[in-house]
Write a protein that holds these residues in place. Structure first.
Motif, PDB file in Angstrom:
ATOM      1  N   ASP A  30       0.827  -1.208   0.000  1.00  0.00           N
ATOM      2  CA  ASP A  30       0.000   0.000   0.000  1.00  0.00           C
ATOM      3  C   ASP A  30       0.860   1.257   0.000  1.00  0.00           C
ATOM      4  N   HIS A  34       0.574   4.095  -2.893  1.00  0.00           N
ATOM      5  CA  HIS A  34       0.246   5.497  -2.630  1.00  0.00           C
ATOM      6  C   HIS A  34       1.389   6.426  -3.025  1.00  0.00           C
ATOM      7  N   ILE A  63      -2.950  -0.798 -10.926  1.00  0.00           N
ATOM      8  CA  ILE A  63      -3.341  -0.528  -9.540  1.00  0.00           C
ATOM      9  C   ILE A  63      -4.838  -0.803  -9.360  1.00  0.00           C
ATOM     10  N   TYR A  64      -5.627  -0.429 -10.342  1.00  0.00           N
ATOM     11  CA  TYR A  64      -7.071  -0.677 -10.272  1.00  0.00           C
ATOM     12  C   TYR A  64      -7.374  -2.178 -10.241  1.00  0.00           C
ATOM     13  N   ASN A  68      -7.686  -1.518  -5.997  1.00  0.00           N
ATOM     14  CA  ASN A  68      -7.676  -0.155  -5.459  1.00  0.00           C
ATOM     15  C   ASN A  68      -8.541   0.740  -6.355  1.00  0.00           C
TER      16      ASN A  68
END
Length: 1012
Positions: A30, A34, A63-64, A68
């Protein structure tokens, strides 16, 4: 010098993925995500070239896809910039990014959960102008990107119900998109790749907006021409589209079949095929399979009324001959030696589909024989799928055709040897299919051979197959046996080897098998002694079918250790208790040996069987009071009075009292009486063939594939007795619980909530929704034929949409007529049983014959059970079987004719017998036209209808003929308004049959006003 990697490989993206995968835990992942998100945000604020935009958008997509969803929506703007780029690589990635991130944008930007239709409209609003621009482009690659996006993002699937209507605010945008895709598919200048992709995209769009293809009738003929495309790939891609179109426009079905037949004939018979479409040495095999399947589906297509759209006699002779030649040639090609695995696979695929179509074409016996020869050859294939599909095709062909292929003993023996070998196949699915085929092949000529081989195979079968195997042996023996001695002997052997239980204590045999054996023994005096001998010998030395076999395979699986057959003990308990004395004169079979055998089994069986054995021991004690085993019986009864099982304890106590109260057992002798013969009038189908006859001709062989698990071996409610009358009574004394005692209908089950809405709808209309909840939906259609009705129910799986689950174990638990059992006013018969597993929907047909005047309270109740999502559900639904459903209009030309007939009925029967008056209070206002339409829909001819004027009282009259098997009755109806606003009606009915008017008037009142 080493060549540098091209930028297209996106080294930064690759390194980012590697870093994420190397994360130690989720927190570290994570943090990296980010950090990268912040970096991408800052980069998007600067000027980026196309390559950089692609790299960062790819990272967002990745990332999707990791889950996320809420933190990458800011990249949608850059995705649209790529989407609108004129550089193909950027546009391609832009389409992918928009298809992914736009879904995310829609899901997270709204507080409420959006429906599928709302989402599709949202996507359309965002991308429609860009799609139109790319579809209008002269660049073929841009066209394909737009079409691919439409086919994937606007595809709702088969189970979804998302319909765009002409009244929708955005229907014009949808229509513009559909029109452009349609043009791309049908335009003669479109490139082949655009046409292929366009066919699939148009299929998705037409499922969303089916009105387009219905209202634009000129579109259909053009789209049907796709079947004549020279490019075979275009034809393959068009077939799913054409299937949907023809389902909506069934009138065009007959028009497309000749074109399909021609194309098949050119490829298969004439060998005309472009070199590019050859698969190794086979010309266009996948197109052939698709086209054969397409024709078969057209034969299966039905219209809105449920009628078959296409039948063989509707086709011209040339088309039929071409299709038959294609089938025959396909079978011939598959029958010849084929070199190479790819060629064998392709020819086998064609063969399987040709065989499936052959039965619809009424293929010649030679063609059927050739197909069976080819399929039998494929049973020896080394590939599991080929063996399985060959067995499946043989099952269909054997069940559907009247072939004499196996009439020759040599051919039958040869084929059966191959199939028996497949019962030991390494794959369980092949073994099951082989067993199904053996069951399908069984006839009156070969059942003895088949059952003997299956009994020999039974001990070596694995647990997964034994239960099904036992059921099929029992069903085949019941269905084809013509000699009661053979049947009992065979079934006792089956019980000996299959009456035990597996490691979970679950037996392989149902109680019905041993119960029917008992019935036959009781009703056949010449079998009783034989049965006693056989039972004693089988309990001493269980039947071993392996003994006496000539040669066993070297790697023959070893039979599992044989357990005590509890089913066999049950039969022995009853038969020896009743008739054991008949073999008492044989030294090694006398009653002392019988007692010892059963006593040894006592503590090895279940409590239910022990209870039966206690009764048997009581019979032994009463019949042989001086025998040496009497003290042992008394001791056992004393011990079991302390049993923790209430049934055993009660029996032991009562039996002990019977034998100890009097020294001569006088009381016990009065209690123990010979068991009476079963009543022949209510015998089940097996008893009708075997009950008291040595040889009875069985029923003709069914032509449909019936799996043993779907066979109801218990008698149905309407079994016809040998005298030809209805079997209206059932056995008053039945120790097995096989049939219920019935001189009156059983207690009505509690009806399911909301049952009345469908019941009342069926009173009004002949088609509609019968029942619906979150899990299931049942629609109905009523087909009338004078006094005969057919109710077609469609059971639809709503749970697939609500919770994503299939419905399993769907069973018609009961179809209970509430008419009198003696001389019922109507009869019911389930013609089509629904499938137990419902992924989408299944069908159920109920035939009704109206025999006499049906009271309103006699409507039947249909009980169904099913499992969904782990929960058990039961539905008890009443549906109307009423006299009103058999009315047909009759012509009374004038009001004077009506009044004349009205008076005649009064004079003939009187007011009390021939007339009935009802007062109905309606929930909403009616005028004369409303009432007239309702009576006409019921089936009456309207004779008089007053004007729809506030100043004119409501008066509507109608006439009809009511049909029953016993008689027809004339029916006259007057409906008058009894208030000023049309909410209260007086219904007067006169009928030529005494008591009929009352029933009709009550039914009309319920139709107008609902429940009483």
């Amino acid at each position: 010098m080493q060549k540098s990697q091209p930028k297209s490989l996106m080294k930064g993206l690759t390194q980012f993925i590697v870093d994420l995968r190397n994360s130690k835990d989720l927190d570290e992942e994570d943090k990296k995500i980010h950090l990268e998100i912040n970096n991408i945000r800052s980069k998007f604020k600067s000027n980026l070239n196309g390559y950089q935009k692609k790299k960062y958008v790819c990272k967002l997509i990745y990332i999707y896809l990791l889950g996320n969803h809420g933190i990458v929506d800011f990249g949608l703007k850059e995705a649209f910039e790529l989407f609108r780029s004129n550089v193909y690589s950027e546009k391609k990635l832009g389409y992918l990014a928009v298809s992914v991130l736009l879904d995310n944008e829609n899901s997270t930007s709204k507080l409420k959960k959006v429906t599928c239709k709302e989402h599709l409209n949202y996507v359309l609003e965002e991308v429609q102008p860009d799609l139109v621009r790319d579809l209008q482009s002269e660049n073929e690659e841009y066209n394909c990107l737009a079409i691919e996006f439409i086919a994937s993002c606007f595809n709702v699937g088969d189970s979804d119900v998302v319909v765009v209507k002409e009244s929708d605010p955005n229907s014009q945008e949808w229509l513009e998109l559909i029109d452009m895709v349609y043009s791309a598919v049908t335009s003669p200048i479109s490139k082949p790749m655009v046409k292929r992709k366009g066919s699939l995209a148009l299929k998705s769009l037409l499922r969303l907006y089916p009105e387009v293809i219905i209202t634009n009738s000129n579109w259909v003929p053009r789209l049907l021409k796709l079947i004549d495309e020279k490019d075979f790939a275009n034809v393959i891609s068009s077939i799913p589209l054409l299937q949907d179109i023809l389902a909506l426009n069934t009138q065009y079905v007959k028009a497309i079949v000749p074109g399909v037949a021609r194309k098949l004939s050119l490829i298969v018979v004439d060998g005309v095929c472009p070199p590019v479409d050859y698969y190794y040495d086979s010309p266009a095999p996948w197109l052939i399979v698709k086209l054969l399947q397409f024709v078969e589906q057209l034969f299966l297509l039905v219209d809105k009324q449920g009628s078959q759209v296409l039948t063989l006699n509707q086709l011209d002779e040339n088309t039929v001959n071409e299709l038959r030649q294609v089938v025959a040639k396909s079978i011939q090609n598959a029958s010849q030696p084929i070199k190479g695995l790819p060629n064998r696979n392709s020819q086998s695929s064609i063969l399987f589909q040709a065989v499936s179509l052959a039965v619809f074409l009424e293929a010649s016996p030679d063609a059927i024989h050739g197909a069976m020869n080819a399929l039998v050859m494929l049973l020896n294939s080394a590939e599991t799928n080929t063996r399985y599909l060959s067995l499946d095709a043989l099952i269909k062909l054997t069940a559907r055709s009247n072939s004499t292929y196996l009439s020759s003993k040599d051919k039958f023996d040869e084929t059966l040897t191959v199939i028996m070998k497949l019962l030991r196949d390494k794959d369980i699915s092949v073994r099951r299919k082989a067993l199904d085929l053996i069951y399908t092949l069984c006839t009156f000529d070969n059942y003895n051979v088949i059952i003997s081989l299956l009994l020999e195979y039974f001990p070596t079968a694995d647990f997964q197959l034994k239960s099904e195997l036992a059921i099929k042996i029992a069903v085949m023996a019941e269905k084809f046996a013509t000699d009661s001695t053979w049947y009992v002997t065979t079934m006792l052997k089956l019980l000996s080897i299959g009456g035990g239980s597996n490691s979970n204590g679950i037996g392989f045999m149902t109680n019905e098998v041993w119960e029917r054996i008992v019935q036959i023994v009781v009703n056949n005096g010449d079998l009783q002694k034989k049965a006693c001998k056989l039972l004693i010998n089988l309990l001493r030395r269980p039947f071993n079918p392996q003994q006496g076999s000539q040669q066993q395979p070297q790697q023959q699986p070893q039979p599992q250790p044989q357990q005590l057959s509890e089913s066999l003990v049950k039969v022995a308990s009853f038969v020896l208790g009743e008739y054991g004395e008949q073999v008492n004169d044989i030294e090694d079979l006398n009653v002392h040996h019988q007692f010892q055998i059963l006593f040894d089994a006592y503590f090895k069986v279940s409590l239910l069987t022990r209870a039966m054995l206690l009764t048997t021991f009581l019979k032994f004690l009463v019949k042989f009071p001086d025998a040496l085993f009497v003290p042992n019986i008394v001791d056992l009864l004393e011990i079991e009075t302390q049993s923790i099982d209430l049934e055993i304890q009660t029996r032991a106590y009562e039996y002990l009292k019977l034998v100890t109260l009097q020294s001569d057992f006088a009381l016990a002798k009065n209690v123990i009486k010979p068991f009476p013969a079963f009543d022949n009038k209510i015998e089940n189908p097996l008893m009708n063939r075997l009950g008291s006859l040595n040889r009875i001709v069985g029923l003709n062989r069914s032509r449909s594939v019936v799996m043993a698990k779907n066979i109801r071996s218990k008698p149905d409610a309407g079994v016809i007795s040998e005298e030809g009358g209805d079997a209206d009574t059932t056995l008053e004394s039945n120790p097995f619980g096989e049939t219920k005692a019935a001189t009156t209908p059983s207690t009505n089950p509690i009806l399911s909530p909301n049952w009345y809405a469908g019941y009342h709808r069926m009173l009004h209309f002949d088609a509609g929704i019968f029942y619906e909840d979150q899990l299931i939906k049942i629609t109905y259609r009523v087909i009338k034929n004078t006094n005969e009705l057919t109710l077609k129910f469609t059971i639809i799986n709503n749970a697939q949409k609500t919770i994503g689950k299939k419905i399993s174990g769907f069973t018609v638990l009961n179809l209970e007529s509430l008419a009198s059992i003696q001389d019922p006013n109507y009869t019911l018969h389930i013609k089509t049983i629904p499938e137990p597993m419902i992924a989408d929907k299944t069908q159920m047909d109920i035939e009704i014959k109206v025999r006499n005047i049906i009271e309103n309270n006699e409507s039947p109740i249909l009980s169904m059970t099913f499992t969904c999502g782990g929960s058990f559900n039961q539905l008890n639904l009443k549906f109307p079987v009423l006299l009103l459903k058999t009315i047909t209009p009759t012509a009374l030309a004038t009001v004077d004719d009506f009044e004349k007939r009205w008076q005649q009925i009064s004079q003939m029967l009187g007011v009390q017998q021939g007339e009935s008056i009802q007062h109905a209070v309606l929930t909403h206002r009616h005028n004369a036209s409303n009432i007239s339409r309702l009576l006409a829909r019921v089936g009456l001819a309207i004779v008089q209808c007053s004007p729809d004027s506030p100043d004119t009282p409501i008066l509507v009259t109608g006439a009809g003929i009511l049909h029953t098997q016993k008689s027809n009755y004339g029916v006259l109806v007057k409906v008058r308004g009894t208030d000023q606003i049309g909410k209260e009606l007086g219904i007067t009915v006169r009928c030529t049959g005494g008591g009929v008017a009352e029933v009709i008037a009550a039914t009309l009142k319920e139709i107008f006003a609902g429940k009483f």
